[in-house]
Design a protein around this motif. Structure first.
Motif, PDB file in Angstrom:
ATOM      1  N   SER A   1       0.632  -1.245   0.102  1.00  0.00           N
ATOM      2  CA  SER A   1      -0.025   0.091  -0.121  1.00  0.00           C
ATOM      3  C   SER A   1       0.926   1.187   0.002  1.00  0.00           C
ATOM      4  N   GLN A   2       0.532   2.308  -0.861  1.00  0.00           N
ATOM      5  CA  GLN A   2       1.305   3.486  -0.718  1.00  0.00           C
ATOM      6  C   GLN A   2       0.691   4.585   0.337  1.00  0.00           C
ATOM      7  N   GLU A   3      -0.385   4.184   0.897  1.00  0.00           N
ATOM      8  CA  GLU A   3      -1.035   5.034   1.912  1.00  0.00           C
ATOM      9  C   GLU A   3      -0.279   5.173   3.144  1.00  0.00           C
ATOM     10  N   GLN A   4      -0.349   6.363   3.740  1.00  0.00           N
ATOM     11  CA  GLN A   4       0.422   6.494   4.923  1.00  0.00           C
ATOM     12  C   GLN A   4      -0.487   5.941   5.975  1.00  0.00           C
ATOM     13  N   PRO A   5       0.192   5.130   6.935  1.00  0.00           N
ATOM     14  CA  PRO A   5      -0.371   4.538   8.143  1.00  0.00           C
ATOM     15  C   PRO A   5      -0.812   5.622   9.052  1.00  0.00           C
ATOM     16  N   ALA A   6      -1.744   5.396   9.789  1.00  0.00           N
ATOM     17  CA  ALA A   6      -2.203   6.209  11.069  1.00  0.00           C
ATOM     18  C   ALA A   6      -1.536   5.370  12.326  1.00  0.00           C
ATOM     19  N   VAL A   7      -0.932   6.230  12.863  1.00  0.00           N
ATOM     20  CA  VAL A   7      -0.044   5.785  14.330  1.00  0.00           C
ATOM     21  C   VAL A   7      -0.808   5.951  15.713  1.00  0.00           C
ATOM     22  N   ASP A   8      -0.906   4.972  16.376  1.00  0.00           N
ATOM     23  CA  ASP A   8      -1.331   4.990  17.824  1.00  0.00           C
ATOM     24  C   ASP A   8      -0.465   4.624  18.692  1.00  0.00           C
ATOM     25  N   ILE A   9      -0.243   5.303  19.784  1.00  0.00           N
ATOM     26  CA  ILE A   9       0.728   4.913  20.752  1.00  0.00           C
ATOM     27  C   ILE A   9       0.004   5.072  22.154  1.00  0.00           C
ATOM     28  N   GLN A  10       0.155   4.012  23.002  1.00  0.00           N
ATOM     29  CA  GLN A  10      -0.352   4.014  24.251  1.00  0.00           C
ATOM     30  C   GLN A  10       0.727   3.757  25.133  1.00  0.00           C
ATOM     31  N   LEU A  11       0.732   4.352  26.402  1.00  0.00           N
ATOM     32  CA  LEU A  11       1.685   4.236  27.459  1.00  0.00           C
ATOM     33  C   LEU A  11       1.077   3.993  28.921  1.00  0.00           C
ATOM     34  N   GLY A  12       1.624   3.172  29.462  1.00  0.00           N
ATOM     35  CA  GLY A  12       1.148   2.684  30.831  1.00  0.00           C
ATOM     36  C   GLY A  12       2.507   2.655  31.924  1.00  0.00           C
ATOM     37  N   VAL A  13       2.308   2.922  33.021  1.00  0.00           N
ATOM     38  CA  VAL A  13       3.395   3.066  34.156  1.00  0.00           C
ATOM     39  C   VAL A  13       2.863   1.729  35.308  1.00  0.00           C
ATOM     40  N   GLY A  14       3.702   1.025  35.725  1.00  0.00           N
ATOM     41  CA  GLY A  14       3.494   0.237  36.865  1.00  0.00           C
ATOM     42  C   GLY A  14       4.499   0.302  37.780  1.00  0.00           C
TER      43      GLY A  14
END
Length: 154
Positions: free
Chosen positions: A33-46
């Protein structure tokens, strides 16, 4: 009689990559695919006590890129550190475990995530700097806003 040393202690014992995975469930088709992907970043701390005065503090990241509803890649990583923390007032422990320790561990996580993504054949995703103090204060405010569980008095 010898006096006990009650000076505060804060030491890094070890920083390590606890877990990492890379998934490319729609390869190789999605890679064309030539389309730009959407990026999702989730963070957590424990934070978990391991022994008297020793704590494991971990920062987790989930990085998912999608084109439409199809995943290009998914990285899940957990970077951890063992910290010796002694003779610190109880009211300061939350901030140390929720701010100071994650600030030490997070740069290692950022580097490892970028490296895994690049080794998977993609341009690395560079995760932004995180203000762990603001994140901690937001979590504390959200916890304070939660209604207390009803108490039953007999």
């Amino acid at each position: 009689m010898a006096e006990a040393n009650l000076d505060p202690v804060f030491q890094i014992q070890r920083v390590y990559l606890k877990d990492v995975s890379l998934e490319q469930p729609n390869s190789p088709e999605i890679l064309l695919s030539q389309e730009q992907p959407a990026v999702d970043i989730q963070l957590g701390v424990g934070a978990t006590p391991v022994a008297d005065g020793l704590f494991e503090v971990s920062v987790t990241a989930t990085v998912q890129t999608k084109i439409g509803d199809k995943t290009v890649f998914l990285v899940e990583a957990k970077q951890a550190g063992i910290f010796e923390i002694r003779n610190v007032p109880d009211d300061q422990m939350g901030a140390i475990l929720g701010i100071a320790c994650p600030q030490i561990v997070y740069p290692y996580l950022r580097g490892n995530v970028a490296d895994v993504i690049q080794r998977g054949g993609f341009s690395p995703v560079h995760m932004a700097e995180i203000n762990f103090q603001a994140m901690y204060e937001q979590q504390q405010a959200e916890a304070a806003a939660q209604p207390a569980a009803p108490q039953i008095i007999v």
